[in-house]
Design an enzyme around this catalytic site. Structure first.
Site, PDB file in Angstrom:
ATOM      1  N   ASP A 132      14.370   2.672  -1.726  1.00  0.00           N
ATOM      2  CA  ASP A 132      15.274   3.838  -1.174  1.00  0.00           C
ATOM      3  C   ASP A 132      16.362   3.047  -0.260  1.00  0.00           C
ATOM      4  OD1 ASP A 132      13.884   3.374   0.864  1.00  0.00           O
ATOM      5  OD2 ASP A 132      13.042   5.441   0.984  1.00  0.00           O
ATOM      6  N   SER A 133      16.004   1.872  -0.187  1.00  0.00           N
ATOM      7  CA  SER A 133      17.240   0.989   0.463  1.00  0.00           C
ATOM      8  C   SER A 133      18.581   1.129  -0.370  1.00  0.00           C
ATOM      9  CB  SER A 133      16.848  -0.555   0.411  1.00  0.00           C
ATOM     10  OG  SER A 133      16.428  -0.971  -0.733  1.00  0.00           O
ATOM     11  N   GLU A 189       5.433   6.192   2.326  1.00  0.00           N
ATOM     12  CA  GLU A 189       5.379   5.877   3.587  1.00  0.00           C
ATOM     13  C   GLU A 189       4.621   6.727   4.511  1.00  0.00           C
ATOM     14  OE1 GLU A 189       9.363   5.238   5.376  1.00  0.00           O
ATOM     15  OE2 GLU A 189      10.141   4.023   3.649  1.00  0.00           O
ATOM     16  N   ASP A 237       9.950   3.498  -4.956  1.00  0.00           N
ATOM     17  CA  ASP A 237       9.826   4.516  -3.913  1.00  0.00           C
ATOM     18  C   ASP A 237       9.995   5.865  -4.083  1.00  0.00           C
ATOM     19  OD1 ASP A 237       9.498   3.178  -1.573  1.00  0.00           O
ATOM     20  OD2 ASP A 237      11.630   2.439  -1.339  1.00  0.00           O
ATOM     21  N   GLU A 277       5.829  -3.604   6.954  1.00  0.00           N
ATOM     22  CA  GLU A 277       7.095  -3.879   7.545  1.00  0.00           C
ATOM     23  C   GLU A 277       7.155  -4.174   9.238  1.00  0.00           C
ATOM     24  OE1 GLU A 277      11.877  -2.633   7.180  1.00  0.00           O
ATOM     25  OE2 GLU A 277      10.381  -1.628   5.805  1.00  0.00           O
ATOM     26  N   LYS A 303       5.542   4.035  -4.386  1.00  0.00           N
ATOM     27  CA  LYS A 303       5.411   3.564  -3.024  1.00  0.00           C
ATOM     28  C   LYS A 303       5.802   4.989  -2.004  1.00  0.00           C
ATOM     29  CE  LYS A 303       8.402   0.753  -0.584  1.00  0.00           C
ATOM     30  NZ  LYS A 303       8.639   1.567   0.535  1.00  0.00           N
TER      31      LYS A 303
END
Length: 266
Positions: free
Chosen positions: A43-44, A112, A82, A179, A110
């Site tokens: 999602d960067s 979070e 993501d 991270e 992925k």
């Protein structure tokens, strides 16, 4: 073709593996030619492709679109993708949106968070969807953290991160991503779980290393994160090409020459 079984064997054998973000077919093909092991549709893309100041505006449809672009071209790497902000706030959301992204070509989803994700991880695993759980600095929670800060610096927060990693792996997580955590903590997590651990700003002792493609090509504006290295301009990139940068990153990771001590947090 790299699979989860491949990565598990790499961990067992002590062979490091590489991961880069990617958002389109052409760069995916260059990464394949460079033998990059894993690709992340991150999602960067909200920041490096769409021009937002965070990852939060990214939608599931955005991830689906870019995952499909990469999957059409990739014949080598394991593809992680993501689930973006608030797209897995409920179990039903997680199931529906994972289906969309997996059907677009992802191999691993992925997400979070910490131990609160265990029910989602188990449900997805039972439905045939492997997960990578992202711990430490989780960009979707930037407003909770009050900015992009190193995580796990206190004894309590370090212990919590290790417990979270163990919990999600026990629940069925296939990969853990760390991270911006101290190198010693990342090493402890990597040794505490029996699944591959990918690091970014987490020192040299994780099983794999990931960077945002634009960062490692030196295509950045403003402050450059401590863990970033410009592989495009590196003198060892003899081809002076993007594909050469991808290859140099891959080789540097598996040989252990990246990351160096200067790239880690203590």
């Amino acid at each position: 073709m790299i699979t989860l079984s491949t990565l598990n064997k790499y961990k067992k054998d002590g062979r490091k593996f590489s991961c880069l973000t990617c958002y389109d077919a052409m760069f995916a093909k260059m990464m394949e030619n460079a033998e990059v092991d894993t690709i992340l549709i991150g999602d960067s893309l909200g920041m490096v492709v769409q021009g937002h100041d965070s990852t939060l505006p990214v939608s599931v449809d955005d991830i689906v679109y870019h995952t499909a672009n990469v999957a059409r071209s990739n014949k080598h790497a394991l593809i992680l993708a993501d689930l973006p902000f608030m797209s897995y706030a409920t179990l039903d959301d997680a199931i529906a949106n994972s289906r969309k992204v997996m059907q677009a070509g992802a191999h691993v989803i992925k997400i979070e968070g910490g131990s609160e994700l265990c029910d989602i991880v188990t449900t997805l695993a039972n439905a045939g969807t492997p997960t990578c759980v992202h711990l430490g600095l989780t960009p979707q929670s930037v407003n909770v953290f009050g900015g992009y800060k190193v995580q796990g610096k206190s004894d309590d927060s370090a212990a919590q991160l290790i417990n979270d990693a163990k919990a999600v792996v026990k629940a069925g997580a296939a990969i853990v991503l760390l991270e911006c955590v101290p190198a010693a903590l990342a090493k402890a997590v990597t040794e505490a779980v029996d699944v591959p651990v990918i690091g970014i700003g987490a020192g040299a002792d994780t099983d794999g290393q990931v960077l945002v493609m634009h960062d490692m090509l030196g295509v950045t504006h403003g402050r450059v994160a401590r863990f970033v290295h410009d592989f495009l301009s590196d003198e060892d990139n003899e081809a002076r090409s993007v594909q050469g940068a991808f290859s140099l990153f891959h080789q540097s990771v598996i040989k252990g020459s990246y990351p160096k001590e200067e790239h880690q947090f203590n």
